[in-house]
Design a protein around this motif. Structure first.
Motif, short mmCIF file in Angstrom:
data_model
loop_
_atom_site.label_atom_id
_atom_site.label_comp_id
_atom_site.label_asym_id
_atom_site.label_seq_id
_atom_site.Cartn_x
_atom_site.Cartn_y
_atom_site.Cartn_z
N ARG A 23 37.00 28.79 58.12
CA ARG A 23 37.20 28.59 59.56
C ARG A 23 35.87 28.88 60.28
O ARG A 23 35.07 29.70 59.81
N LYS A 24 35.65 28.19 61.37
CA LYS A 24 34.41 28.35 62.12
C LYS A 24 34.18 29.81 62.51
O LYS A 24 33.07 30.31 62.40
N VAL A 25 35.23 30.49 62.95
CA VAL A 25 35.09 31.89 63.37
C VAL A 25 34.65 32.77 62.20
O VAL A 25 33.83 33.68 62.38
N TYR A 71 31.77 37.00 51.48
CA TYR A 71 32.48 36.20 50.49
C TYR A 71 33.67 35.58 51.21
O TYR A 71 34.64 36.28 51.52
N LEU A 72 33.57 34.29 51.54
CA LEU A 72 34.60 33.61 52.32
C LEU A 72 35.51 32.78 51.42
O LEU A 72 35.06 32.22 50.42
N LEU A 73 36.77 32.68 51.82
CA LEU A 73 37.72 31.85 51.09
C LEU A 73 37.93 30.53 51.83
O LEU A 73 37.93 30.49 53.06
N LYS A 74 38.09 29.46 51.04
CA LYS A 74 38.38 28.14 51.62
C LYS A 74 39.84 28.10 52.02
O LYS A 74 40.67 28.73 51.38
N LEU A 133 29.38 22.71 60.87
CA LEU A 133 29.72 24.04 61.40
C LEU A 133 28.46 24.90 61.55
O LEU A 133 28.26 25.52 62.60
N VAL A 134 27.63 24.92 60.53
CA VAL A 134 26.41 25.73 60.55
C VAL A 134 25.49 25.26 61.69
O VAL A 134 24.97 26.08 62.45
N THR A 135 25.33 23.97 61.82
CA THR A 135 24.48 23.40 62.88
C THR A 135 25.05 23.73 64.26
O THR A 135 24.31 24.10 65.17
#
Length: 142
Positions: free
Chosen positions: A113-115, A107-110, A27-29
């Protein structure tokens, strides 16, 4: 003839789940960032961050090993200047409060998502631009 290239922002990933680490890396790439490396534990991450000097560290809050992601970021910042995006499988407010004490951009939760990751990286990019007082992308002559 010299080619001008845009230097990508550099990211280091700390995730103890191999499958999630690979997904986050892709995703990062795909969002245009350079992944310098990754680690499964805080102890391993600190050593690699000292050497690689990433601009952004994307880390799970809960990690295998002695240190969690929050402790890892706190310790690694003694050796390197970077911005942090935390990822957590838990909506536990006490973890978020501990993370706030060391500082983070997002702070993201699993599941991530890409967005959401794109928005977090864009927010980090804007912060780095203001911090540096320069254009977000640096031109490099190769």
């Amino acid at each position: 003839m010299n080619d001008l290239k845009i230097k990508q922002r550099t990211v280091f990933i700390i995730e103890d789940n191999l499958v999630l680490s690979m997904i986050i890396n892709r995703l990062v790439t795909s969002l245009g960032y350079e992944v310098l490396g990754d680690a499964k534990s805080g102890e391993d991450a600190i050593e690699k961050i000292k050497i690689l000097k990433p601009e952004i560290v994307l880390t799970d809050v809960r990690l295998d090993g002695v240190m969690n992601g929050i402790e890892t970021v706190k310790t690694a910042r003694m050796h390197s200047d970077f911005q942090t995006i935390f990822i957590s499988g838990s909506a536990d407010d006490s973890e978020r409060l501990k993370a706030e004490k060391v500082g983070y951009i997002e702070y993201l939760l699993k599941p991530v998502r890409k967005v959401d990751l794109a928005n977090a990286l864009q927010k980090t990019e804007m912060y780095l631009r203001r911090k540096m007082g320069k254009s977000a992308m640096k031109l490099v002559v190769e």
